[in-house]
Design an enzyme around this catalytic site. Structure first.
Site, PDB file in Angstrom:
ATOM      1  N   SER A  84       0.834  -1.192   0.000  1.00 38.56           N
ATOM      2  CA  SER A  84       0.000   0.000   0.000  1.00 38.56           C
ATOM      3  C   SER A  84       0.876   1.252   0.000  1.00 38.56           C
ATOM      4  O   SER A  84       1.721   1.422  -0.868  1.00 38.56           O
ATOM      5  CB  SER A  84      -0.968  -0.040   1.185  1.00 38.56           C
ATOM      6  OG  SER A  84      -2.002   0.899   1.042  1.00 38.56           O
ATOM      7  N   ASP A 191      -9.465  -4.412  -5.597  1.00 35.21           N
ATOM      8  CA  ASP A 191      -8.885  -3.469  -4.634  1.00 35.21           C
ATOM      9  C   ASP A 191      -9.518  -2.093  -4.827  1.00 35.21           C
ATOM     10  O   ASP A 191      -9.328  -1.451  -5.857  1.00 35.21           O
ATOM     11  CB  ASP A 191      -7.373  -3.393  -4.849  1.00 35.21           C
ATOM     12  CG  ASP A 191      -6.652  -2.645  -3.741  1.00 35.21           C
ATOM     13  OD1 ASP A 191      -7.280  -1.806  -3.074  1.00 35.21           O
ATOM     14  OD2 ASP A 191      -5.449  -2.903  -3.557  1.00 35.21           O
ATOM     15  N   HIS A 221      -7.871  -5.324  -0.951  1.00 35.97           N
ATOM     16  CA  HIS A 221      -6.596  -4.626  -0.778  1.00 35.97           C
ATOM     17  C   HIS A 221      -5.566  -5.423   0.013  1.00 35.97           C
ATOM     18  O   HIS A 221      -4.386  -5.448  -0.323  1.00 35.97           O
ATOM     19  CB  HIS A 221      -6.855  -3.286  -0.086  1.00 35.97           C
ATOM     20  CG  HIS A 221      -5.642  -2.426   0.068  1.00 35.97           C
ATOM     21  ND1 HIS A 221      -4.842  -2.061  -0.995  1.00 35.97           N
ATOM     22  CD2 HIS A 221      -5.078  -1.853   1.175  1.00 35.97           C
ATOM     23  CE1 HIS A 221      -3.846  -1.301  -0.565  1.00 35.97           C
ATOM     24  NE2 HIS A 221      -3.956  -1.170   0.740  1.00 35.97           N
TER      25      HIS A 221
END
Length: 247
Positions: A84, A191, A221
């Protein structure tokens, strides 16, 4: 693997990170050592919650952890992994000088940005639209754990942080290519936090000649905490073993 979780105290002597132990077991058979820092303003690290003035501050901290890891395990290949926002940090870190590293692994990397989040910068004030815990994984327990974790910031996005992330992504896009550095990219097709296509474009733009990619259909995600997490971890460990054997 026997990972260590690091939190930073910038005022401590010589900027030495404090250490708390955790006990993930997914990587244990492969005998790796894992170092995982809490970013400035996140987790157990100091700083205003979720406030980032420049991503380079996070990269500097990450570099410190990398030096400590290398000193404690001399001669072992070093693989950098970022998830991320950590994907931004890891990529910027490796772009400084890829030569010491065996590989880079990116999981749901935010290096392509999210048009919805970038659009928040046009609003004043930025509305309170935190990450929806249900968007993290098909496993509802993951979202519940996120929502109940007191170390997780649950407030709105901060303008300074969004600006810093956007600037870092522009620098990454304009930065040096990775050339021969092996890169593994894993991403969920569903995601909603880091949309697939902008990430795909950014990853392909890194210019490595050795790219392995896996997009997991229907996954959200947090691919390491998804319903198919064993498949994801198998890909990561297999990749790590491949690049380790090539050195």
């Amino acid at each position: 693997m026997s990972p260590d979780s690091w939190s930073f105290s910038r005022t401590a002597t010589a900027n030495t990170p404090a250490v708390t132990s955790t006990s993930p077991t997914a990587w244990s058979p492969d005998g790796a050592a894992v170092y995982s820092p809490d970013h400035l303003g996140h987790g157990l690290s100091e700083g205003e919650r979720a406030m980032i003035e420049t991503v380079e501050d996070l990269v500097d901290d990450f570099a410190l952890v990398g030096r400590i890891a290398a000193d404690e395990h001399p001669g072992l290949p070093v693989i950098v992994l970022g998830h991320s926002m950590g994907g931004i940090v890891a990529t910027a870190f490796v772009q400084r000088d890829p030569s010491p590293f065996a590989a880079l692994i990116l999981s749901g990397p935010a290096i392509g940005g999210n048009p919805d989040l970038i659009g928040l910068l046009e609003l004043d004030p930025i509305p309170d639209v935190p990450i929806d815990p249900a968007s993290l994984s098909r496993d509802p327990a993951v979202g519940e754990a996120y929502a109940n974790d007191e170390l997780v910031y649950h407030g709105p996005f901060k303008r300074e942080t969004l600006t810093a992330m956007n600037a870092a992504n522009e620098a990454i896009a304009a930065g040096p290519k990775l050339d021969e550095l092996p890169l593994l990219w894993v991403h969920g097709s569903a995601d909603a936090v880091v949309p697939l296509e902008p990430a795909r474009e950014a990853v392909h733009g890194l210019g490595t000649a050795d790219l392995e990619e896996h997009v997991y259909e229907g996954a959200a995600h947090e691919v390491f905490n998804e319903t198919n997490k064993d498949e994801v971890l198998d890909h990561v460990v297999g990749f790590a073993n491949r690049v380790r054997g090539a050195r």
